[in-house]
Design a protein around this motif. Structure first.
Motif, PDB file in Angstrom:
ATOM      1  N   TYR A  46     -25.111  -7.013 -34.939  1.00  0.00           N
ATOM      2  CA  TYR A  46     -23.664  -6.787 -34.774  1.00  0.00           C
ATOM      3  C   TYR A  46     -23.052  -6.704 -33.198  1.00  0.00           C
ATOM      4  O   TYR A  46     -23.970  -6.624 -32.437  1.00  0.00           O
ATOM      5  CB  TYR A  46     -23.398  -5.508 -35.244  1.00  0.00           C
ATOM      6  CG  TYR A  46     -24.232  -4.162 -34.562  1.00  0.00           C
ATOM      7  CD1 TYR A  46     -25.413  -4.068 -34.991  1.00  0.00           C
ATOM      8  CD2 TYR A  46     -23.427  -3.650 -33.583  1.00  0.00           C
ATOM      9  CE1 TYR A  46     -26.094  -2.767 -34.471  1.00  0.00           C
ATOM     10  CE2 TYR A  46     -24.220  -2.644 -32.833  1.00  0.00           C
ATOM     11  CZ  TYR A  46     -25.608  -2.243 -33.330  1.00  0.00           C
ATOM     12  OH  TYR A  46     -26.142  -1.229 -32.785  1.00  0.00           O
ATOM     13  N   TRP A  79     -15.591  -4.351 -35.098  1.00  0.00           N
ATOM     14  CA  TRP A  79     -16.888  -4.479 -35.371  1.00  0.00           C
ATOM     15  C   TRP A  79     -17.293  -5.598 -36.190  1.00  0.00           C
ATOM     16  O   TRP A  79     -16.641  -5.659 -37.198  1.00  0.00           O
ATOM     17  CB  TRP A  79     -17.277  -3.264 -36.381  1.00  0.00           C
ATOM     18  CG  TRP A  79     -17.136  -1.901 -35.312  1.00  0.00           C
ATOM     19  CD1 TRP A  79     -15.923  -1.153 -35.517  1.00  0.00           C
ATOM     20  CD2 TRP A  79     -18.009  -0.932 -34.649  1.00  0.00           C
ATOM     21  NE1 TRP A  79     -16.192   0.055 -34.607  1.00  0.00           N
ATOM     22  CE2 TRP A  79     -17.508   0.000 -34.191  1.00  0.00           C
ATOM     23  CE3 TRP A  79     -19.438  -1.419 -34.433  1.00  0.00           C
ATOM     24  CZ2 TRP A  79     -18.251   0.761 -33.344  1.00  0.00           C
ATOM     25  CZ3 TRP A  79     -20.150  -0.609 -33.616  1.00  0.00           C
ATOM     26  CH2 TRP A  79     -19.587   0.483 -33.174  1.00  0.00           C
ATOM     27  N   ALA A  81     -20.054  -8.407 -37.661  1.00  0.00           N
ATOM     28  CA  ALA A  81     -21.460  -8.760 -38.155  1.00  0.00           C
ATOM     29  C   ALA A  81     -21.733 -10.034 -37.297  1.00  0.00           C
ATOM     30  O   ALA A  81     -21.001 -10.821 -37.059  1.00  0.00           O
ATOM     31  CB  ALA A  81     -21.457  -9.034 -39.706  1.00  0.00           C
ATOM     32  N   THR A 111     -23.709  -7.294 -42.193  1.00  0.00           N
ATOM     33  CA  THR A 111     -22.789  -6.393 -42.403  1.00  0.00           C
ATOM     34  C   THR A 111     -22.963  -4.960 -42.521  1.00  0.00           C
ATOM     35  O   THR A 111     -22.513  -3.967 -42.096  1.00  0.00           O
ATOM     36  CB  THR A 111     -22.166  -6.685 -44.099  1.00  0.00           C
ATOM     37  OG1 THR A 111     -21.779  -8.224 -43.854  1.00  0.00           O
ATOM     38  CG2 THR A 111     -21.014  -6.008 -44.474  1.00  0.00           C
ATOM     39  N   ALA A 114     -23.694  -3.477 -39.070  1.00  0.00           N
ATOM     40  CA  ALA A 114     -22.359  -3.369 -38.325  1.00  0.00           C
ATOM     41  C   ALA A 114     -21.522  -1.755 -38.873  1.00  0.00           C
ATOM     42  O   ALA A 114     -21.347  -0.966 -37.996  1.00  0.00           O
ATOM     43  CB  ALA A 114     -21.369  -4.227 -38.372  1.00  0.00           C
TER      44      ALA A 114
END
Lengths: 247, 247
Positions: A46, A79, A81, A111, A114
């Motif tokens: 992330y 944020w 990924a 995902t 993150a």
């Protein structure tokens, strides 16, 4: 109840912020705490982009559905990924061997990474007296937003997060009855669904009080309106174009 | 540094647990804290299954790659993304109107909801003196595991989590340099990748110390081994069969 539990139990999404800036030191503290969250096999898949530039925040607010607080908050975190970093740094050691950054598995890994980091950040921010709200709206016009932020292939914005000093104290929305979400030794369809009837009444009463009698829609009706809406149906094609979930 | 920040900064994954049970009250506290995490438009699209039955934990441990701590921990939580509940409770209000629980967007919503809740649970558990470790291995043999737990359509196990009283104090793995994951006002490819050289050296030194000189693989090589491995390539077909990401 210990202080950390109190903090978790008192979470509210904040949508109105004072002018007070978030310092670079606070930001570094928040993201350092985010980094200490668990990460799948240490991939740390992330990246978080801190938008502080007023013009940029204004544009991001437009792209995220004209949510004023995205512009008003002193720091808007996006944020992402990120499998781009992994792809880059493994190119040389892999020397052309097949690589699987484009799997659905690795999409989930990135995902989740993150999200875990972001939730640590949210708690760290709140422990510093700041408030936050997650912004799913960054996925509204995700291609434009990605271009604006210069996101390369294998990077996508999962959600945004406004951070700043709270300028209101909103009520706390009741949650589903615990038995609906906590099951023992197996999934119970009955237990998942049956408590919703009680929750419908709880949420209708809550809404009625909050809106001075104007609204009293039961939760399942709100959810039906939401599920019936064709929301962000561009996501599949967008993620494909960014190199995700090819297999 | 406040107590909550200290707790976040001191996180370690725990893989050895004392026999001490986790009480039902502790479990309820942990999951209640999980419920207070943000959730996209209040959908609360997750369910957590607490496995405490010894035979069930044993079987789950086998399915999750024979990780002994899955069996040894007093409570093994399986965090599931859950759109089944929504689908059920909206069927009547939607009265046959088209519904979009099968969109990629809603898959992301449910996955993120589960992750945010789980991270709150992790922090709540740690604040009570318990330790946790996330278990991606629940995706190893995901179809068998889903059947074992009776997971219906539109539910999938995102990850597991061992919870219990820690019986060791492992070292803390260094994270990527902050500039690699924290960018300002836009994504910088250079900033994302360049600090990895320094991190490779940090991780090699860390591994060397931890293994008494036996291992000193740089991080990017570890990642290359991971990305080169065809891991859980069944996920795409599995999620499709469960009704996810049809569009």
């Amino acid at each position: 109840m210990n202080d950390t539990l109190s903090l978790l139990m008192n979470h509210r999404s904040i949508r109105k912020f004072k002018d007070t800036p978030v310092t670079e030191e606070q930001l570094r503290t928040i993201v350092s705490a985010a980094q200490m969250a668990s990460t799948s096999s240490n991939v740390q898949a992330y990246t978080v982009i801190a938008a502080t530039d007023p013009e940029l925040k204004k544009r991001l607010a437009e792209l995220a559905g004209n949510q004023a607080y995205v512009e008003q908050c002193p720091v808007f975190l996006v944020w992402c990924a990120d499998l781009y970093r992994l792809k880059q740094v493994t190119a040389e050691p892999l020397r052309g061997r097949e690589s699987h950054e484009d799997s659905t598995e690795n999409f989930i890994v990135a995902t989740v990474d993150a999200a875990l980091a972001a939730q640590n950040a949210a708690i760290a921010a709140e422990s510093l007296g700041l408030g936050i709200v997650y912004i799913g709206g960054v996925r509204n016009r995700i291609a434009e937003l990605s271009e604006l932020l210069g996101l390369p292939e294998l990077v996508y914005p999962v959600f945004g997060m406004c951070v700043g000093v709270p300028d209101h104290q909103p009520g706390q929305r009741p949650r589903l009855p615990l038995p609906s979400v906590l099951h023992h030794n197996g999934y119970s369809k009955e237990q998942s669904v049956a408590p919703v009837q009680e929750y419908d009444a709880t949420m209708a009463a809550y809404l009625k009080e909050r809106t001075g009698g104007k609204q009293d829609t039961p939760w399942s009706q709100v959810m039906a309106n939401r599920l019936g809406e064709p929301t962000r149906l561009h996501m599949k094609a967008f993620l494909d174009a960014k190199g995700f979930m090819k297999k």
